[in-house]
Every structure is written in structure tokens, then in C-alpha cells.
Design an enzyme around this catalytic site. Structure first.
Site: not given
Ligand code: ARG
Length: 469
Positions: A34, A167, A288, A294, A301
């Protein structure tokens, strides 16, 4: 297996691999990692660690020397991140283990003491909560800036007559300032929704540890206070399992995006040559590649469309959290991307909208002309019949309908319908009626609190100016 074992030394396994003898499969790492997104929690992670280390020392859980080494190392890491020299490494999975791994490189084994009485479960709950809290604060500031831009545009046009619509059909004359101030009210509620959400989320989960609390003599009040929370959370299971603070912030963000979307849509409509109510400069329009004439309101938008992303983010997180058993599950790692994306989109939209509002120039002649069209003062005629001739409103409505029909036949608007025509409908009608039939008179007569009479609009502008400071 020890931390210095060659296989695990350079991976997140150094932190949790004691019972493992094999490395994770590449695919396992790919789905687990992550750091690519949770590095956005770096500042919060470092702040949480600083507060935790200070508390551990005060509680006598770690020595002063270890705390000093930890604080020094965390400081260096913060500097490296600020300078852009910190190496975020996938093999350490997430921001928490990246920081700890670097801390170990910098200060050695003392780094391992930082995680006493803490788990990544309460750590990530803390970091993410602080990130969302910051996002609510930033958004609040941006909403105020947008409100200020609306106020600045409303003030000189508090008396500029335009058609009010229901409306999307001309209904009754209003003023451009009044119309803009309607959005100031909406965004005011949005800001207060973020403030409410912030107040509710402002409890520290740090010290809940994995889920059950800690056997160490930790002081959760101390860390809560150090990190700007009102108090620690009261249930350790809830602390690591809850993400409703993020859901609530996303709900507020989605509602705010719907308001932005409505204003964006009006800008798009007002900018069409058919309406011609406003002009946007080159700064907020695009051309455009094929049609040289344009000038397109692309920014409006795109803002109009962003609510899809916001609601998508809310839906994503709601579905992730739905049915999850207590307490932490790795599903919850999926909380961050939608939340980051939602706030990125909202903050950009708020800034772009503030810029566009400052940029737009109303064509007040065009608005005033349109305000007179479509028999927009018919209600004023009916009200006059009630007031001056004491007709029941239903009868007045009927007479007025007949007047509109006659005006339509003659191809004139109500202020130009000859008195003889009106008197043919009710002989008691006098020339005094024309005083209420212009759009200006119509708007000026609506003096009820919050109504469109320019004086009322100016009073509301004044109130908001004082509120916004
Ligand atoms: N990267 C994990 C999350 O965002 C951190 C917590 C992970 N804890 C665990 N016991 N694996 O949720």
C-alpha cells in the site's frame, strides 16, 4: 528468525516474519502493498510516532536515551521526506513499516522499541483519521474562499434583475445577487457539515493497540492531547474497526459536490448564446479544434461531473465496510484511495469554482430583458387584485390567467397590455396596476425576510460578510 536474518532483513517480514520461513509470493506482495498510496500519510505517521515515543518515555516504558534517539531519527526521516530524498520501498509494504525500517537504519535496535504498546491497526486508524481531519479543515477553508468569491460577485449585483426559474421556466423576477447568495447558503451548510464531522471524529484511537488495548501503563490522554484530539476513543475494538469518520466526511464531500454541480450547470446554461446571462474570460474557457467560434465552459462541465467521482468514493468505502466483522480486516486498507481521490477532486473543484465565480461577468441588460419576458410578473398582478380589489386569490389567479392569455394573443408583455384590455376583465382595475408589473417593482416588493428585494439581499450579504470575517 531474528531481524538480522538475511532473508527477511530487507522486507516487511523483518517486522512480522518471526513465524515465517518463506518469503511471500510476488503476487501476495503485489496485492498487499500500500506504500504507493499510503505514503500520503507520512506526516501523520511521524506525528503519531513522536507523540507515542514521548508518552512511552513519560510512562517509563522506554528510556530517555531511546526516546531521544527515536525523536532524532523521526526528525531526520521527516526532513528526508520533505526534501524528497526518502526512499519509499514496496518491500516494506506500507508507510508504517517504511518509517520504522528507515528508523532502524538510522538509530539501530532502539527503533524496535517504538512499536511497544502499539499496533499497525491503531497506527493506521490514527494516521488516516488525522488525514481526514486535515482534509476537512482544508476543505472548510476552500469553501470559505468560494463563499467570499460569491459574496464579492453578489454585492454589486444585489439589485440586478434576472428571471427566477422553476422547472427552468421563467417564474418570478429575482436579483442576480439573490441567486448567488442561495449558493452562499448551501456552501455554508457544507462547511458546517465538515465542521460537525470533524468534531465527531476528533478522538484518538492511538493506544487501542491491535484491538484489545495494552498491558503497558500507557497514557492515552497524553497522546490524544499532543495530537490535537479532544479525548481518546472509549472502546479499543471500535477504535481499530471504525471508519465512519471517513464515510461521514465523504458524505459531506458528496453533498458539497452536488452543490458545486448545480452551480456549474447554471454557469453552463447562463453561458449559452441563447441565455447570454454571463461571460467567462479566456482564463476559464477552452476553444474547439474544429469550430473556431467556440468558447466552451469546460471547467464548469468538469466540476459538474466530479460529483460522480465523489459519490463513487462514498459508495466504494461504504461497500468495503459493509458486513465487516469486528475488528480490523485488511479490507480496510481499501479505505484510502477513494478518500484521497474524493478530496483531491473536491478541493480542485472548489478552487476552480472560486476562480470561475470571480472571473464571470454578468450581462445585466440581457438578464433584465429576460426577466420581463414570459409574463414573469403575473403573480404580482394577481397579488394587486387581491390587495386593491379584495378579490379572493383564486379569482385573482383566474383573472390574471385571462390577462396573460390576452397579452399573448396581442404579442405584448404584461406591462404593455393596454388598460382597456385589463378593464375588460375587471372594470375596477386602475392604471395604478402598472406600478407592480415591471420586474424591478416585482423584485423590490418581495421584502419578506430572505426575499429577493434588493434591500433584503444586501442585508444577507452583510450578515455573511460579518460571519466570514
Ligand atoms: N496498511 C495497513 C492498512 O492500511 C496498515 C494496517 C495493517 N495491519 C495489519 N495488521 N495488517 O490498513
Amino acid at each position: 528468525m531474528t531481524d538480522s536474518s538475511s532473508d527477511t532483513h530487507k522486507t516487511g517480514q523483518a517486522m512480522w516474519g518471526g513465524r515465517f520461513s518463506d518469503k511471500p509470493a510476488e503476487l501476495m506482495q503485489a496485492i498487499n502493498v500500500s506504500i504507493g498510496f499510503d505514503k500520503r500519510l507520512a506526516a501523520q505517521d511521524l506525528a503519531g510516532s513522536r507523540a507515542h515515543a514521548a508518552m512511552l518515555r513519560k510512562a517509563g516504558v522506554i528510556s530517555s536515551e531511546d526516546e531521544a534517539a527515536i525523536q532524532g531519527g523521526l526528525q531526520t526521516i521527516g526532513d528526508e521526506i520533505d526534501a524528497g530524498t526518502f526512499q519509499f520501498r514496496e518491500e516494506y509494504e506500507d508507510i508504517h513499516m517504511n518509517v520504522e525500517a528507515r528508523l532502524r537504519e538510522l538509530i539501530g535496535p532502539a527503533a524496535g522499541r517504538l512499536h511497544t504498546a502499539r499496533s499497525r491497526n491503531d497506527q493506521v486508524a490514527l494516521d488516516f483519521r488525522m488525514w481526514v481531519r486535515d482534509a476537512c479543515d482544508r476543505t472548510g477553508v476552500q469553501i470559505r474562499a468560494l463563499q467570499a468569491a460569491l459574496l464579492a460577485k453578489a454585492e454589486p449585483h444585489a439589485g440586478a434583475i434576472m428571471p427566477g426559474f422553476t422547472h427552468l421556466q421563467p417564474a418570478q423576477p429575482v436579483t442576480f445577487g439573490h441567486h448567488l447568495m442561495a449558493y452562499v447558503e448551501m456552501f455554508g451548510r457544507d462547511a458546517s457539515r465538515f465542521a460537525d464531522a470533524r468534531a465527531r471524529m476528533n478522538e484518538s484511537p492511538l493506544g487501542a493497540a491491535a484491538l484489545a488495548g495494552s498491558p503497558f501503563p500507557i497514557d492515552r490522554h497524553m497522546t490524544a492531547q499532543a495530537l490535537g484530539f479532544d479525548r481518546p476513543t472509549a472502546n479499543s475494538l471500535d477504535s481499530v474497526a471504525d471508519r465512519d469518520f471517513a464515510l461521514e466526511a465523504l458524505a459531506a464531500a458528496t453533498i458539497c459536490a452536488t452543490h458545486l454541480s448545480r452551480l456549474a450547470e447554471e454557469i453552463v446554461i447562463w453561458m449559452t448564446p441563447q441565455f447570454g446571462f454571463i461571460r467567462l474570460s479566456d482564463a476559464f474557457t477552452t476553444g474547439s479544434s474544429i469550430m473556431p467560434q467556440k468558447k466552451n465552459p469546460d471547467a464548469a462541465e468538469l466540476i459538474r461531473a466530479k460529483v460522480g467521482r465523489l459519490l463513487g468514493s462514498f459508495t466504494q468505502l461504504a461497500v468495503v465496510m459493509k458486513g465487516l466483522p469486528l475488528t480490523y480486516s485488511k479490507d480496510m486498507q481499501e479505505d484510502k484511495v477513494p478518500t484521497f481521490e474524493a478530496f483531491d477532486a473536491l478541493e480542485l473543484s472548489l478552487r476552480a469554482m472560486a476562480g470561475m465565480v470571480a472571473d464571470l461577468e454578468p450581462n445585466t441588460d440581457r438578464m433584465a430583458a429576460a426577466a420581463g419576458a414570459g409574463f414573469s410578473t403575473a403573480t404580482d398582478l394577481a397579488d394587486w387584485l387581491v390587495r386593491e380589489l379584495n378579490l379572493p386569490f383564486r379569482d385573482a389567479h383566474h383573472v390574471t390567467g385571462a390577462a396573460v392569455k390576452r397579452a399573448e394573443q396581442l404579442g405584448v408583455d404584461l406591462p404593455n397590455l393596454p388598460l382597456a384590455e385589463l378593464q375588460a376583465l375587471d372594470p375596477r382595475i386602475t392604471a395604478g396596476v402598472y406600478e407592480v408589473l415591471t420586474p424591478q417593482a416585482s423584485a423590490a416588493s418581495r421584502k419578506s425576510y430572505g426575499g429577493t428585494a434588493p434591500d433584503q439581499v444586501r442585508a444577507q450579504i452583510q450578515r455573511w460578510k460579518e460571519l466570514l470575517g
